[in-house]
Design a protein around this motif. Structure first.
Motif, PDB file in Angstrom:
ATOM      1  N   PHE A  23       0.837  -1.188   0.000  1.00 33.59           N
ATOM      2  CA  PHE A  23       0.000   0.000   0.000  1.00 33.59           C
ATOM      3  C   PHE A  23       0.873   1.240   0.000  1.00 33.59           C
ATOM      4  O   PHE A  23       1.868   1.297   0.722  1.00 33.59           O
ATOM      5  N   SER A  24       0.496   2.226  -0.827  1.00 28.72           N
ATOM      6  CA  SER A  24       1.198   3.508  -0.784  1.00 28.72           C
ATOM      7  C   SER A  24       0.235   4.631  -1.138  1.00 28.72           C
ATOM      8  O   SER A  24      -0.724   4.439  -1.890  1.00 28.72           O
ATOM      9  N   PHE A  25       0.496   5.782  -0.565  1.00 22.34           N
ATOM     10  CA  PHE A  25      -0.246   6.994  -0.878  1.00 22.34           C
ATOM     11  C   PHE A  25       0.770   8.113  -0.984  1.00 22.34           C
ATOM     12  O   PHE A  25       1.559   8.325  -0.071  1.00 22.34           O
ATOM     13  N   GLU A  26       0.749   8.809  -2.110  1.00 22.01           N
ATOM     14  CA  GLU A  26       1.680   9.908  -2.328  1.00 22.01           C
ATOM     15  C   GLU A  26       0.898  11.188  -2.575  1.00 22.01           C
ATOM     16  O   GLU A  26      -0.059  11.193  -3.350  1.00 22.01           O
ATOM     17  N   ASN A  27       1.318  12.249  -1.912  1.00 20.40           N
ATOM     18  CA  ASN A  27       0.720  13.573  -2.043  1.00 20.40           C
ATOM     19  C   ASN A  27       1.878  14.539  -2.296  1.00 20.40           C
ATOM     20  O   ASN A  27       2.253  15.310  -1.411  1.00 20.40           O
ATOM     21  N   PRO A  28       2.498  14.459  -3.496  1.00 20.02           N
ATOM     22  CA  PRO A  28       3.764  15.169  -3.726  1.00 20.02           C
ATOM     23  C   PRO A  28       3.688  16.687  -3.646  1.00 20.02           C
ATOM     24  O   PRO A  28       4.692  17.328  -3.346  1.00 20.02           O
ATOM     25  N   GLY A  29       2.521  17.279  -3.862  1.00 18.35           N
ATOM     26  CA  GLY A  29       2.434  18.731  -3.867  1.00 18.35           C
ATOM     27  C   GLY A  29       1.921  19.335  -2.573  1.00 18.35           C
ATOM     28  O   GLY A  29       1.647  20.534  -2.526  1.00 18.35           O
ATOM     29  N   SER A  64      -5.499  -5.648  -7.161  1.00 14.17           N
ATOM     30  CA  SER A  64      -4.617  -4.478  -7.209  1.00 14.17           C
ATOM     31  C   SER A  64      -5.387  -3.286  -7.758  1.00 14.17           C
ATOM     32  O   SER A  64      -5.991  -3.376  -8.824  1.00 14.17           O
ATOM     33  N   LEU A  65      -5.355  -2.199  -7.007  1.00 14.19           N
ATOM     34  CA  LEU A  65      -6.001  -0.952  -7.420  1.00 14.19           C
ATOM     35  C   LEU A  65      -4.962   0.152  -7.406  1.00 14.19           C
ATOM     36  O   LEU A  65      -4.160   0.232  -6.468  1.00 14.19           O
ATOM     37  N   SER A  66      -4.972   0.992  -8.425  1.00 16.74           N
ATOM     38  CA  SER A  66      -4.135   2.190  -8.392  1.00 16.74           C
ATOM     39  C   SER A  66      -4.974   3.353  -8.902  1.00 16.74           C
ATOM     40  O   SER A  66      -5.833   3.177  -9.767  1.00 16.74           O
ATOM     41  N   ALA A  67      -4.737   4.511  -8.325  1.00 18.53           N
ATOM     42  CA  ALA A  67      -5.499   5.698  -8.709  1.00 18.53           C
ATOM     43  C   ALA A  67      -4.596   6.920  -8.701  1.00 18.53           C
ATOM     44  O   ALA A  67      -3.774   7.088  -7.802  1.00 18.53           O
ATOM     45  N   ILE A  75       0.463  15.909 -10.667  1.00 14.09           N
ATOM     46  CA  ILE A  75      -0.154  14.845  -9.884  1.00 14.09           C
ATOM     47  C   ILE A  75      -0.543  15.413  -8.520  1.00 14.09           C
ATOM     48  O   ILE A  75       0.302  15.950  -7.803  1.00 14.09           O
ATOM     49  N   LEU A  76      -1.823  15.306  -8.185  1.00 20.39           N
ATOM     50  CA  LEU A  76      -2.294  15.737  -6.871  1.00 20.39           C
ATOM     51  C   LEU A  76      -2.075  14.625  -5.860  1.00 20.39           C
ATOM     52  O   LEU A  76      -1.596  14.850  -4.762  1.00 20.39           O
ATOM     53  N   PHE A  77      -2.486  13.393  -6.247  1.00 16.78           N
ATOM     54  CA  PHE A  77      -2.168  12.239  -5.413  1.00 16.78           C
ATOM     55  C   PHE A  77      -2.074  10.993  -6.271  1.00 16.78           C
ATOM     56  O   PHE A  77      -2.610  10.929  -7.372  1.00 16.78           O
ATOM     57  N   HIS A  78      -1.349  10.031  -5.756  1.00 11.20           N
ATOM     58  CA  HIS A  78      -1.208   8.718  -6.386  1.00 11.20           C
ATOM     59  C   HIS A  78      -1.302   7.688  -5.271  1.00 11.20           C
ATOM     60  O   HIS A  78      -0.628   7.818  -4.233  1.00 11.20           O
ATOM     61  N   THR A  79      -2.127   6.679  -5.469  1.00 12.15           N
ATOM     62  CA  THR A  79      -2.240   5.622  -4.473  1.00 12.15           C
ATOM     63  C   THR A  79      -2.256   4.261  -5.148  1.00 12.15           C
ATOM     64  O   THR A  79      -2.776   4.128  -6.268  1.00 12.15           O
ATOM     65  N   GLU A  80      -1.654   3.297  -4.496  1.00  8.58           N
ATOM     66  CA  GLU A  80      -1.639   1.918  -4.982  1.00  8.58           C
ATOM     67  C   GLU A  80      -1.931   0.991  -3.824  1.00  8.58           C
ATOM     68  O   GLU A  80      -1.412   1.193  -2.720  1.00  8.58           O
ATOM     69  N   LEU A  81      -2.759  -0.005  -4.089  1.00  9.44           N
ATOM     70  CA  LEU A  81      -3.105  -0.986  -3.072  1.00  9.44           C
ATOM     71  C   LEU A  81      -3.133  -2.370  -3.690  1.00  9.44           C
ATOM     72  O   LEU A  81      -3.750  -2.575  -4.728  1.00  9.44           O
ATOM     73  N   ALA A  82      -2.440  -3.312  -3.050  1.00  8.18           N
ATOM     74  CA  ALA A  82      -2.563  -4.738  -3.379  1.00  8.18           C
ATOM     75  C   ALA A  82      -3.219  -5.366  -2.158  1.00  8.18           C
ATOM     76  O   ALA A  82      -2.620  -5.419  -1.081  1.00  8.18           O
ATOM     77  N   TYR A  83      -4.479  -5.780  -2.320  1.00  5.66           N
ATOM     78  CA  TYR A  83      -5.266  -6.311  -1.208  1.00  5.66           C
ATOM     79  C   TYR A  83      -5.580  -7.772  -1.508  1.00  5.66           C
ATOM     80  O   TYR A  83      -6.157  -8.090  -2.542  1.00  5.66           O
ATOM     81  N   THR A 121      -7.270   8.568   0.849  1.00  8.24           N
ATOM     82  CA  THR A 121      -7.401   9.859   0.178  1.00  8.24           C
ATOM     83  C   THR A 121      -7.963  10.906   1.138  1.00  8.24           C
ATOM     84  O   THR A 121      -7.517  12.050   1.133  1.00  8.24           O
ATOM     85  N   ARG A 122      -8.903  10.512   1.986  1.00  3.48           N
ATOM     86  CA  ARG A 122      -9.440  11.452   2.985  1.00  3.48           C
ATOM     87  C   ARG A 122      -8.344  11.848   3.976  1.00  3.48           C
ATOM     88  O   ARG A 122      -8.171  13.017   4.288  1.00  3.48           O
TER      89      ARG A 122
END
Length: 158
Positions: A23-29, A64-67, A75-83, A121-122
């Motif tokens: 799992f990852s969540f990136e909020n680079p800005g 696997s979900l990525s958004a 890029i506002l956010f990038h998230t990836e999940l392998a559940y 994301t929240r």
């Protein structure tokens, strides 16, 4: 009179475990990315399903979900999940195993994966990303058609 399969087993599908594999969540800005904006960002979502046998009746299925959320080229956010889930599957005819693994199992995992993405994301400062329900049957049909096409191309005489 029994209408069950020859062995007398009725089909069963049980979830033995569920887990976050990656799992990852990136909020680079951040914090600038959290400012109010006039239009909604463009959101791109990718979905994939993989399944591997653990034993004759137990299987590891990973959804696997990525958004990505983008505003223009930023890029506002990038998230990836392998559940993942470990499933015990028994009593199904062999021809039903792939649809059970690639349609029914991810359908059971999806609500949990969806909630993880929404919470991330929240928690990242954005409105929760509520991914629309996914038609895993249609995804499976498309994947099987692509596999058949690949094998026809690979086996075509030169």
């Amino acid at each position: 009179m029994s209408t069950d399969s020859e062995s007398g087993n009725s089909p069963s599908l049980n979830i033995l475990a569920q887990y976050v594999k990656d799992f990852s969540f990136e909020n680079p800005g951040a914090p600038r990315s959290l400012q109010a904006r006039e239009k909604a960002p463009a959101i791109n979502i990718n979905v994939n399903v993989n399944a591997n046998p653990l034993s004759e009746t137990e299987f590891d299925v990973v959804l696997s979900l990525s958004a990505d959320a983008k505003e223009d080229d930023k890029i506002l956010f990038h998230t990836e999940l392998a559940y993942g889930g470990v499933f015990r599957i028994s009593g199904f005819p062999q021809e039903h195993m792939l649809p059970v693994l690639f349609i029914e199992c991810p359908r059971l995992l999806f609500p949990f994966a969806r909630q993880i993405i929404a919470d991330a994301t929240r928690n990242g400062g954005f409105p929760p990303l509520m991914i629309d329900p996914i038609d895993f049957a249609q995804m499976f049909t498309q994947r099987m058609a692509e596999e058949q096409l690949k094998s026809k191309v690979a086996n075509a005489p030169n």
